[in-house]
Design a protein around this motif. Structure first.
Motif, PDB file in Angstrom:
ATOM      1  N   LYS A   1     -30.263  10.648  10.185  1.00  0.00           N
ATOM      2  CA  LYS A   1     -29.734  11.986  10.467  1.00  0.00           C
ATOM      3  C   LYS A   1     -30.769  13.080  10.184  1.00  0.00           C
ATOM      4  CE  LYS A   1     -24.911  10.887   9.267  1.00  0.00           C
ATOM      5  NZ  LYS A   1     -23.827  11.106   8.254  1.00  0.00           N
ATOM      6  N   GLN A   2     -31.702  12.794   9.281  1.00  0.00           N
ATOM      7  CA  GLN A   2     -32.623  13.828   8.811  1.00  0.00           C
ATOM      8  C   GLN A   2     -33.808  14.063   9.733  1.00  0.00           C
ATOM      9  OE1 GLN A   2     -33.648  12.365   4.929  1.00  0.00           O
ATOM     10  NE2 GLN A   2     -31.714  13.032   3.986  1.00  0.00           N
ATOM     11  N   PHE A   3     -34.139  13.120  10.594  1.00  0.00           N
ATOM     12  CA  PHE A   3     -35.269  13.222  11.531  1.00  0.00           C
ATOM     13  C   PHE A   3     -36.620  13.369  10.833  1.00  0.00           C
ATOM     14  CE2 PHE A   3     -31.602  15.366  13.656  1.00  0.00           C
ATOM     15  CZ  PHE A   3     -31.280  14.317  14.506  1.00  0.00           C
ATOM     16  N   THR A   4     -36.692  13.030   9.555  1.00  0.00           N
ATOM     17  CA  THR A   4     -37.964  13.145   8.840  1.00  0.00           C
ATOM     18  C   THR A   4     -38.522  11.781   8.436  1.00  0.00           C
ATOM     19  OG1 THR A   4     -36.779  13.388   6.742  1.00  0.00           O
ATOM     20  CG2 THR A   4     -37.405  15.413   7.921  1.00  0.00           C
ATOM     21  N   LYS A   5     -37.714  10.750   8.591  1.00  0.00           N
ATOM     22  CA  LYS A   5     -38.153   9.401   8.255  1.00  0.00           C
ATOM     23  C   LYS A   5     -38.248   8.581   9.535  1.00  0.00           C
ATOM     24  CE  LYS A   5     -36.235   9.473   3.589  1.00  0.00           C
ATOM     25  NZ  LYS A   5     -35.355   8.803   2.604  1.00  0.00           N
ATOM     26  N   ALA A   6     -39.239   7.733   9.594  1.00  0.00           N
ATOM     27  CA  ALA A   6     -39.484   6.965  10.814  1.00  0.00           C
ATOM     28  C   ALA A   6     -38.410   5.909  11.031  1.00  0.00           C
ATOM     29  CB  ALA A   6     -40.852   6.303  10.741  1.00  0.00           C
ATOM     30  N   ASN A   7     -38.062   5.725  12.293  1.00  0.00           N
ATOM     31  CA  ASN A   7     -37.221   4.602  12.690  1.00  0.00           C
ATOM     32  C   ASN A   7     -38.068   3.723  13.602  1.00  0.00           C
ATOM     33  OD1 ASN A   7     -34.974   2.941  12.962  1.00  0.00           O
ATOM     34  ND2 ASN A   7     -34.215   4.064  14.758  1.00  0.00           N
ATOM     35  N   ILE A   8     -38.331   2.518  13.160  1.00  0.00           N
ATOM     36  CA  ILE A   8     -39.213   1.607  13.887  1.00  0.00           C
ATOM     37  C   ILE A   8     -38.369   0.571  14.628  1.00  0.00           C
ATOM     38  CG2 ILE A   8     -41.113  -0.024  13.709  1.00  0.00           C
ATOM     39  CD1 ILE A   8     -41.837   2.864  12.966  1.00  0.00           C
ATOM     40  N   GLY A   9     -38.528   0.538  15.939  1.00  0.00           N
ATOM     41  CA  GLY A   9     -37.832  -0.461  16.739  1.00  0.00           C
ATOM     42  C   GLY A   9     -38.554  -1.797  16.685  1.00  0.00           C
ATOM     43  N   ILE A  10     -37.790  -2.863  16.690  1.00  0.00           N
ATOM     44  CA  ILE A  10     -38.344  -4.218  16.712  1.00  0.00           C
ATOM     45  C   ILE A  10     -37.982  -4.859  18.048  1.00  0.00           C
ATOM     46  CG2 ILE A  10     -38.356  -6.496  15.634  1.00  0.00           C
ATOM     47  CD1 ILE A  10     -37.314  -5.108  13.048  1.00  0.00           C
ATOM     48  N   ILE A  11     -38.998  -5.257  18.813  1.00  0.00           N
ATOM     49  CA  ILE A  11     -38.779  -6.047  20.019  1.00  0.00           C
ATOM     50  C   ILE A  11     -39.186  -7.478  19.686  1.00  0.00           C
ATOM     51  CG2 ILE A  11     -39.464  -6.463  22.398  1.00  0.00           C
ATOM     52  CD1 ILE A  11     -37.808  -3.985  22.191  1.00  0.00           C
ATOM     53  N   THR A  12     -38.250  -8.385  19.772  1.00  0.00           N
ATOM     54  CA  THR A  12     -38.520  -9.759  19.351  1.00  0.00           C
ATOM     55  C   THR A  12     -38.380 -10.734  20.508  1.00  0.00           C
ATOM     56  OG1 THR A  12     -37.869 -11.560  17.856  1.00  0.00           O
ATOM     57  CG2 THR A  12     -36.126 -10.040  18.578  1.00  0.00           C
ATOM     58  N   SER A  13     -39.261 -11.702  20.537  1.00  0.00           N
ATOM     59  CA  SER A  13     -39.185 -12.773  21.531  1.00  0.00           C
ATOM     60  C   SER A  13     -38.800 -14.086  20.850  1.00  0.00           C
ATOM     61  CB  SER A  13     -40.521 -12.914  22.248  1.00  0.00           C
ATOM     62  OG  SER A  13     -41.573 -13.076  21.325  1.00  0.00           O
ATOM     63  N   TYR A  14     -38.057 -13.968  19.759  1.00  0.00           N
ATOM     64  CA  TYR A  14     -37.666 -15.169  19.006  1.00  0.00           C
ATOM     65  C   TYR A  14     -36.816 -16.120  19.843  1.00  0.00           C
ATOM     66  CZ  TYR A  14     -34.578 -18.071  16.209  1.00  0.00           C
ATOM     67  OH  TYR A  14     -33.858 -19.125  15.734  1.00  0.00           O
ATOM     68  N   ASN A  15     -37.172 -17.367  19.838  1.00  0.00           N
ATOM     69  CA  ASN A  15     -36.231 -18.462  20.076  1.00  0.00           C
ATOM     70  C   ASN A  15     -36.781 -19.671  19.342  1.00  0.00           C
ATOM     71  OD1 ASN A  15     -37.727 -20.327  21.895  1.00  0.00           O
ATOM     72  ND2 ASN A  15     -37.575 -18.656  23.393  1.00  0.00           N
TER      73      ASN A  15
END
Length: 606
Positions: A61-75
Motif C-alpha cells: 500500500k505504501q509504494f515505497t517498498k519493492a514488489n518483485i515478481g517471480i516468473i517460474t518455469s518449474y516442473n
C-alpha cells in the motif's frame, strides 16, 4: 578492442539505430508512469494483494517498498527445473528480510528436448520459446511489480524469458539459475554406447542403462548443449550474478547465490538510487559479448536463432554475417562435450566462467564498458563466489587453466576461430558448427539422398543403401513446415557411416542444436523448402557441394534444369501438424520468420 569485434559492434549499432531508439523511447515512457501499483485503482490493488499477509499488504500500500515478481518455469519432469520447486518460498523469505515483497507472477511451460527427441512433441519445441515469451508477459502484465526474478535454464525457456523481460525493459530483471547435475558416466562412454546401439551391437537395456547413468539426478544435463549455452551467454550479458551459472543444485553455495540474486533485484529498482533496468543492460555491446562467448566455447547453434530473437526484443538487429565475422576473430577456448570429452563440471574445475571472461577481456574480445545487474563493468565477472563463515563473498578468479585439455588460453587456443561457418549458395543460407568436426575444412561433394523425415533414415541405413559417399537432405523440417524440430536421430547412423570411411554430410532446414557433433551438418537452411527454398527441388542423385572453409553450399545442377523442375510437394507435413497438441499452433507456425530472422512468430518479417 579487437578490430573485428569493434567493427561488427559499430555495424550493429548503425544498423539498429532507429529500432533501438524506438525501443529506448518505449521503455522510458513506461518508466515515467512511476511504480505501477500507483496507477491501479483500489479494486485493482486489492485484487493484487488479496492473498498476501497483513505485513506485505501494508508494504504494498505504501509504494515505497519493492514488489518483485517471480516468473517460474518449474516442473519436476525436467531435471534442470526440478530444483525450482522450493525457490519461491526461499526467495520470498530473502526479500522479506530486506523489507520488500515478492509474489509469484506466473509460470511458463518448460519442455525438454531430451524427452521429446524423435517424438511428435519435438515439433512444438522451438515455437515454445515464443509461447514462453507470451506467457511470461501475461504474468508481468498486472502492473504490480518493480522488478522480476526469472527462473529458467533450458533450451527455449531462457531465450523466451529474455524476450519477455525485454518487453518490460523498464524493469530490472535478474535471472536465477539452478545449476548442473553432478557428473555421471563419461560423455565418451555414453556416445560409444549410442553408436553401438545404432549398429545393432547393443540392446535397449544397455542403452537405457548408459543414458540413466548420464542423466541421473536433479540439475541441468552436463553436456554443453543449449541449456548450458543459455547459462553461459546470460552470465556474460550481465544478467546473472558472477559465477552463479554452474554451481550444483542443493549445495549451500547454490542457496546463498539464490538469496543474493533475490536481494539484488530489490537494490536496482526505480525506488532506489541504483536503477538498472534490463533494457539498459542488454545493448549492442552486451549482445556482441554474448555471441563472442558462445563462439569461444563452441556453444549451441540454436543461438544463431535465439540471440537474433533476443536482440530484436531490445530493438537490436543482428544477422548470421555478424556471427561469421565474430567467429573469424574469436578463438575456440574450451573442449566440452560434444566438442570434447569433458562436461560442464570439468569446465568449472578448470577455471570456469571467471577464467573465460578474464581471458576474453584481456584479449580485447569482450566489451568491458557495459552495465550488469551488479553495476558497471564486465570485469566484475572475473571473480568467483565462495562461502566464508557462511557468508557469500567473491574472490578473484583463476588466472590460468587448471586443465589445458578443457580450457585453453586466448593466446594458445584449441582453434584460431569459433567454429561457426555461414554457408551460402544457390540452396540458400545456413549455418554449420565445425568446432567438433575432425576436419572442419573438408569439402564434401556427393550425391543427394533426399528424405522428408529423420524417421525415414533408419530404414535406408539398415538396408545398406547409405554405404557410400552421400549428402543426406532432410527437408520440410523448417519453422513454417512443422516447427523446425531437432533431428538428432540422424546423428548415430551418420556417425557410423563416417567411421566406415564414407564422406557424408547433412543438409536440412531443420535443427541439430547444441549437440551438433562430428558430422558436417548444414542446418537452419533458409529459405526453407516449404517457403520457396530450392531444397524442394533437390532430387536423389543430384550432386551437392558443401564447402565450409569457403562458406559455400551448392546444388550442382544446371540452372535451366532447375528452372524447369517443379518443387516437390511435401507428403508428410500435414500429418505432422496435428496430434500431441500440434494442431493448436497452426496460426503461430504459419507466421514464423526464417531462421536468420530468429524463427519467431512474434516479430514481423523484414
Amino acid at each position: 578492442m579487437n578490430p573485428i569485434v569493434d567493427k561488427v559492434t559499430k555495424r550493429i549499432v548503425e544498423r539498429s539505430r532507429e529500432t533501438r531508439q524506438a525501443y529506448l523511447d518505449k521503455i522510458e515512457k513506461a518508466r515515467e508512469k512511476g511504480p505501477h501499483r500507483g496507477v491501479l485503482s483500489c479494486g485493482n490493488l486489492a485484487h493484487g494483494f488479496a492473498a498476501c499477509g497483513s505485513e506485505d499488504k501494508t508494504s504494498l500500500k505504501q509504494f515505497t517498498k519493492a514488489n518483485i515478481g517471480i516468473i517460474t518455469s518449474y516442473n519436476d519432469m525436467l531435471s534442470a527445473h526440478q530444483p525450482y520447486e522450493t525457490y519461491p518460498a526461499f526467495i520470498k523469505e530473502a526479500i522479506s528480510e530486506v523489507g520488500s515483497v515478492a509474489q509469484v507472477a506466473g509460470g511458463v511451460p518448460a519442455m525438454c528436448d531430451g524427452v521429446t527427441q524423435g517424438q511428435a512433441g519435438m515439433d512444438l519445441s522451438l515455437i515454445s520459446r515464443d509461447v514462453i515469451a507470451m506467457s511470461s508477459s501475461i504474468g508481468l502484465s498486472h502492473n504490480m511489480f518493480d522488478g522480476a526474478l526469472m527462473l529458467g535454464i533450458c533450451d527455449k525457456i531462457v531465450p523466451g524469458l529474455v524476450m519477455s523481460a525485454l518487453s518490460f525493459g523498464h524493469l530490472p530483471m535478474v535471472f536465477v539459475p539452478a545449476g548442473p547435475m553432478p557428473s555421471g558416466i563419461s560423455n565418451k562412454e555414453k556416445a560409444h554406447v549410442r553408436q553401438l546401439y545404432a549398429e545393432g551391437k547393443a540392446g535397449r537395456d544397455e542403452l537405457l542403462a548408459a543414458e540413466s547413468a548420464s542423466y541421473h539426478s536433479a540439475g541441468t544435463c552436463t553436456f554443453y548443449g543449449t541449456a548450458n549455452s543459455n547459462q553461459l551467454v546470460v552470465e556474460v550479458m550481465g544478467l546473472h550474478l558472477p559465477g552463479s551459472s554452474f554451481v550444483n543444485p542443493g549445495t549451500p553455495l547454490r542457496d546463498a547465490l539464490t538469496k543474493a540474486a533475490a536481494v539484488q533485484a530489490t537494490r536496482i529498482t526505480d525506488l532506489g538510487t541504483n536503477y538498472t533496468p534490463i533494457g539498459h543492460i542488454v545493448d549492442e555491446k552486451s549482445v556482441v559479448n554474448g555471441v563472442v562467448a558462445l563462439l569461444a566455447t563452441g556453444g549451441s547453434t540454436n543461438h544463431t536463432m535465439h540471440l537474433v530473437a533476443m536482440a530484436r526484443a531490445a530493438g537490436i538487429i543482428i544477422n548470421w554475417d555478424d556471427f561469421a565475422e565474430l567467429s573469424s576473430a574469436t578463438p575456440l577456448m574450451t573442449r566440452i562435450y560434444p566438442n570434447g570429452h569433458a562436461d560442464i563440471n570439468h569446465f568449472v574445475a578448470a577455471g570456469g566462467m571467471a577464467l573465460l571472461i578474464r581471458e576474453l577481456l584481456d584479449a580485447g574480445l569482450l566489451h568491458n564498458d557495459v552495465k550488469t545487474i551488479c553495476g558497471e563493468g564486465l570485469d566484475k565477472y572475473t571473480k568467483e563466489p565462495f562461502l566464508e563463515n557462511a557468508e557469500l563473498v567473491w574472490r578473484d578468479g583463476p588466472t590460468s587453466s587448471a586443465d589445458l585439455e578443457v580450457v585453453a588460453s586466448a593466446a594458445k587456443p584449441f582453434k584460431s576461430n569459433g567454429g561457426l561457418s555461414v554457408l551460402e549458395g544457390n540452396l540458400g543460407r545456413c549455418v554449420m558448427k565445425t568446432s567438433a568436426m575432425p576436419d572442419p575444412d573438408a569439402v564434401i561433394e556427393a550425391p543427394a539422398v533426399v528424405l522428408e523425415s529423420q524417421h525415414d533414415l533408419e530404414a535406408v541405413f539398415k538396408s545398406g543403401d547409405l554405404n557410400k559417399d552421400c549428402v543426406v537432405v532432410v527437408r520440410f523440417q523448417g519453422p513454417k513446415a512443422i516447427g523446425m524440430p531437432e533431428l538428432h536421430k540422424l546423428t548415430p547412423p551418420l556417425g557410423v557411416l563416417q567411421d566406415k570411411g564414407y564422406s557424408v554430410a547433412l543438409v536440412t532446414d531443420g535443427r541439430m542444436s547444441g549437440a551438433s557433433g562430428k558430422i558436417p551438418a548444414a542446418i537452419h537452411m533458409t529459405p526453407e523448402a516449404i517457403d520457396g527454398g530450392l531444397l524442394a527441388k533437390v532430387q536423389n542423385g543430384d550432386l551437392i557441394r558443401v564447402d565450409p572453409a569457403n562458406g559455400g553450399i551448392q546444388l550442382l545442377v544446371d540452372d535451366a534444369e532447375l528452372a524447369a523442375r517443379k518443387p516437390a510437394e511435401p507428403t508428410r507435413v500435414e500429418g505432422e501438424r496435428s496430434g500431441m497438441g500440434r494442431e493448436f499452433f497452426g496460426a503461430l507456425r504459419s507466421n514464423m520468420t526464417g531462421a536468420e530472422l530468429g524463427a519467431s512468430c512474434v516479430f514481423t518479417q523484414d
